[in-house]
Design a protein around this motif. Structure first.
Motif, PDB file in Angstrom:
ATOM      1  N   ARG A 258       0.830  -1.202   0.000  1.00 45.45           N
ATOM      2  CA  ARG A 258       0.000   0.000   0.000  1.00 45.45           C
ATOM      3  C   ARG A 258       0.869   1.259   0.000  1.00 45.45           C
ATOM      4  NH1 ARG A 258      -4.320  -1.043   4.718  1.00 45.45           N
ATOM      5  NH2 ARG A 258      -2.641  -2.367   5.502  1.00 45.45           N
ATOM      6  N   VAL A 259       1.988   1.207   0.697  1.00 44.22           N
ATOM      7  CA  VAL A 259       2.912   2.345   0.698  1.00 44.22           C
ATOM      8  C   VAL A 259       3.471   2.556  -0.702  1.00 44.22           C
ATOM      9  CG1 VAL A 259       5.071   3.253   1.635  1.00 44.22           C
ATOM     10  CG2 VAL A 259       3.489   2.006   3.124  1.00 44.22           C
ATOM     11  N   GLN A 260       3.859   1.466  -1.351  1.00 44.72           N
ATOM     12  CA  GLN A 260       4.402   1.565  -2.706  1.00 44.72           C
ATOM     13  C   GLN A 260       3.356   2.086  -3.682  1.00 44.72           C
ATOM     14  OE1 GLN A 260       6.079  -2.093  -4.132  1.00 44.72           O
ATOM     15  NE2 GLN A 260       6.751  -1.215  -6.088  1.00 44.72           N
ATOM     16  N   PHE A 261       2.100   1.675  -3.465  1.00 44.05           N
ATOM     17  CA  PHE A 261       1.019   2.156  -4.329  1.00 44.05           C
ATOM     18  C   PHE A 261       0.858   3.670  -4.196  1.00 44.05           C
ATOM     19  CE2 PHE A 261      -3.494   3.355  -4.682  1.00 44.05           C
ATOM     20  CZ  PHE A 261      -3.721   3.013  -6.008  1.00 44.05           C
ATOM     21  N   GLN A 262       0.919   4.169  -2.977  1.00 47.92           N
ATOM     22  CA  GLN A 262       0.798   5.609  -2.762  1.00 47.92           C
ATOM     23  C   GLN A 262       1.978   6.364  -3.371  1.00 47.92           C
ATOM     24  OE1 GLN A 262      -1.763   7.240  -1.608  1.00 47.92           O
ATOM     25  NE2 GLN A 262      -2.953   5.418  -1.070  1.00 47.92           N
ATOM     26  N   GLN A 263       3.159   5.762  -3.331  1.00 47.55           N
ATOM     27  CA  GLN A 263       4.324   6.388  -3.944  1.00 47.55           C
ATOM     28  C   GLN A 263       4.150   6.506  -5.462  1.00 47.55           C
ATOM     29  OE1 GLN A 263       7.373   3.699  -2.510  1.00 47.55           O
ATOM     30  NE2 GLN A 263       8.011   5.115  -0.883  1.00 47.55           N
ATOM     31  N   GLU A 264       3.597   5.478  -6.066  1.00 49.54           N
ATOM     32  CA  GLU A 264       3.373   5.509  -7.507  1.00 49.54           C
ATOM     33  C   GLU A 264       2.348   6.566  -7.891  1.00 49.54           C
ATOM     34  OE1 GLU A 264       2.180   1.553  -8.357  1.00 49.54           O
ATOM     35  OE2 GLU A 264       4.202   0.690  -8.187  1.00 49.54           O
ATOM     36  N   GLN A 265       1.350   6.783  -7.020  1.00 50.05           N
ATOM     37  CA  GLN A 265       0.303   7.755  -7.301  1.00 50.05           C
ATOM     38  C   GLN A 265       0.810   9.191  -7.289  1.00 50.05           C
ATOM     39  OE1 GLN A 265      -3.018   6.926  -8.136  1.00 50.05           O
ATOM     40  NE2 GLN A 265      -1.980   4.952  -8.278  1.00 50.05           N
ATOM     41  N   MET A 266       1.912   9.446  -6.591  1.00 53.14           N
ATOM     42  CA  MET A 266       2.400  10.821  -6.481  1.00 53.14           C
ATOM     43  C   MET A 266       3.425  11.187  -7.555  1.00 53.14           C
ATOM     44  SD  MET A 266       4.979  10.542  -3.163  1.00 53.14           S
ATOM     45  CE  MET A 266       3.911   9.556  -2.136  1.00 53.14           C
ATOM     46  N   LEU A 267       3.801  10.263  -8.410  1.00 47.30           N
ATOM     47  CA  LEU A 267       4.855  10.528  -9.397  1.00 47.30           C
ATOM     48  C   LEU A 267       4.472  11.636 -10.371  1.00 47.30           C
ATOM     49  CD1 LEU A 267       6.091   6.900 -10.220  1.00 47.30           C
ATOM     50  CD2 LEU A 267       7.208   8.636  -8.805  1.00 47.30           C
ATOM     51  N   ALA A 268       3.246  11.595 -10.876  1.00 51.41           N
ATOM     52  CA  ALA A 268       2.830  12.570 -11.894  1.00 51.41           C
ATOM     53  C   ALA A 268       2.822  13.990 -11.334  1.00 51.41           C
ATOM     54  CB  ALA A 268       1.444  12.203 -12.421  1.00 51.41           C
TER      55      ALA A 268
ATOM     56  N   ILE B 176      10.217  15.339  -0.165  1.00 48.47           N
ATOM     57  CA  ILE B 176       8.764  15.137  -0.118  1.00 48.47           C
ATOM     58  C   ILE B 176       8.436  13.650  -0.149  1.00 48.47           C
ATOM     59  CG2 ILE B 176       6.598  15.489  -1.379  1.00 48.47           C
ATOM     60  CD1 ILE B 176       7.740  18.187  -2.319  1.00 48.47           C
ATOM     61  N   VAL B 177       9.111  12.915  -1.050  1.00 47.90           N
ATOM     62  CA  VAL B 177       8.872  11.476  -1.156  1.00 47.90           C
ATOM     63  C   VAL B 177       9.243  10.775   0.150  1.00 47.90           C
ATOM     64  CG1 VAL B 177       9.573   9.356  -2.330  1.00 47.90           C
ATOM     65  CG2 VAL B 177       9.179  11.434  -3.657  1.00 47.90           C
ATOM     66  N   LYS B 178      10.362  11.175   0.735  1.00 50.62           N
ATOM     67  CA  LYS B 178      10.811  10.565   1.982  1.00 50.62           C
ATOM     68  C   LYS B 178       9.811  10.826   3.110  1.00 50.62           C
ATOM     69  CE  LYS B 178      14.674  10.595   5.254  1.00 50.62           C
ATOM     70  NZ  LYS B 178      16.014  11.169   5.579  1.00 50.62           N
ATOM     71  N   LYS B 179       9.366  12.062   3.199  1.00 54.16           N
ATOM     72  CA  LYS B 179       8.432  12.426   4.262  1.00 54.16           C
ATOM     73  C   LYS B 179       7.110  11.696   4.091  1.00 54.16           C
ATOM     74  CE  LYS B 179       8.043  15.113   7.903  1.00 54.16           C
ATOM     75  NZ  LYS B 179       8.967  14.990   9.053  1.00 54.16           N
TER      76      LYS B 179
END
Length: 411
Positions: free
Chosen positions: A3-13, A32-35
């Motif tokens: 789920r964490v990885q999914f949220q990371q993918e959602q913020m790329l764009a 930002i990604v780290k936080k």
């Protein structure tokens, strides 16, 4: 961690768009990604805390404020909105949605979500959130008040009225809801009056009021006002004379005969920006209902007896020394003293309470440095006369002795 990885993918764009617009550099994006990863990791643990969601939401709010400041500072040309223009706000909403799935019973969390949506101008979202919150918490008056306020701010008095009426059916003992209902109806009358003023129409012309209420939320006066002829004209004039507000006050007193309710409504009516004629009419009705509802309540007697005195004191730019010397003040003080004396002499079921508020009144004015000595003598003489009557509380005599004691500097 999926789920964490999914949220990371959602913020790329959105992060890519922020870099392309030169609002954030690569180093800042990494931070930002780290936080966000830290926040997401905290949220997927077995028992997440509400504070984790709130800290995450606060971080996103600060990030959005920073983005807006940089947009303003860089003076970027207005183009077609891209994903970074709304993604940070959308993420705030998503965080609150996820939080509410875990903490549905937390009314404070619902209210925070509503406030965030309001601040971002998400009108339709505010409506949906309040509707969901009221389904889960129908006995929380604050939610009805917030929802009604939102509808009023967007020119929907009928929806606001329907919400408050629905809330009062379930929370008839809420002073706050009755106060907001009276405030809303006073605002409705004042809004009509201002529109007529702009249009150059006078109240005595009995114009046709603009229909702005839904049929299910209409009062009998408003239904009649929509009709033509003499009946409609009389009904419209009755609305301008406060008929609806009076009806709400009477209903409030019937549902909640409490001195606190009357005190709150009195403060509201006195402070609300409206015509003096309407204010006086509503206060007269409020005091009439109070007199009939709480006849033996000492505090009700105090409110009724000191009405004129408080009106004089509340006048703008009033000066105690000037007021204490005026003829109006002398008449008002005498009328108040006589009202108290009659209430104490009447042998109320709460004689001690009546005597207590009378003593409080006497001491309050006798201690006023600017009070005329003759008036002070008049008040203490009245107190002595009552204290000598049979079957009266002993505290009257005690108060008289205290006021006339030689050690009393104020006398």
């Amino acid at each position: 961690m999926e789920r964490v990885q999914f949220q990371q993918e959602q913020m790329l764009a959105e992060l890519k768009d922020l870099v392309q617009k030169s609002l954030f550099n690569q180093s800042e994006v990494k931070q930002i990604v780290k936080k966000r990863t830290q926040f997401e990791t905290a949220l997927v643990r077995r028992i997440p805390k509400k504070s984790d969601f709130l800290r995450y939401a606060a971080y996103e709010m600060n990030l959005e404020q920073l983005r807006r400041k940089r947009v303003e500072r860089l003076k970027l040309e207005k183009t077609v909105p891209s994903i970074s223009d709304y993604a940070l706000v959308r993420r705030q909403f998503q965080i609150f949605e996820r939080a509410l799935k875990k903490f549905k019973s937390d009314v404070g969390l619902w209210i925070q979500y509503i406030q965030v949506a309001k601040r971002e101008g998400a009108r339709s979202l505010v409506g949906r959130i309040t509707a969901r919150a009221l389904q889960l918490h129908p006995r929380v008056p604050a939610l009805y008040i917030i929802a009604a306020s939102h509808e009023l701010n967007h020119m929907s008095p009928s929806a606001a009225r329907a919400l408050l009426q629905r809330g009062l059916r379930l929370n008839a003992d809420s002073i706050d809801m009755w106060r907001e209902y009276v405030r809303m109806e006073m605002g409705f009358v004042e809004g009509m009056r201002r529109r007529w003023t702009v249009l150059g129409i006078h109240e005595e012309d009995h114009p046709i009021a603009e229909a702005e209420t839904a049929e299910e939320a209409l009062t009998p006066e408003e239904i009649a006002a929509k009709k033509g002829g003499d009946e409609g004209e009389r009904a419209r004039q009755a609305i301008m004379d406060g008929a609806i507000v009076k009806s709400v006050i009477s209903s409030a007193a019937k549902a909640l005969p409490s001195i606190n309710l009357f005190s709150v409504l009195e403060v509201l009516i006195r402070s609300y920006p409206t015509q003096e004629r309407l204010r006086t009419t509503l206060l007269d009705h409020l005091y009439s209902v109070l007199k009939n509802t709480l006849q033996d309540d000492p505090h009700a007697v105090k409110i009724l007896a000191t009405r004129k005195l408080r009106e004089l004191i509340s006048q703008e730019n009033s000066d105690d020394s000037v007021i204490a010397e005026s003829e109006e003040f002398v008449d008002a003080l005498q009328a108040a003293n006589e009202s108290f004396s009659m209430a104490v002499s009447a042998g109320s079921t709460n004689a001690t309470g009546m005597a207590d508020v009378y003593v409080e009144f006497i001491e309050q004015w006798c201690k006023l440095p600017t009070l005329d000595p003759n008036l002070r003598t008049y008040l203490t003489a009245s107190l002595r006369k009552l204290a000598r009557q049979p079957n009266v509380p002993s505290l009257l005599q005690v108060a008289y002795s205290r006021l006339t004691s030689p050690s009393k500097e104020a006398i």
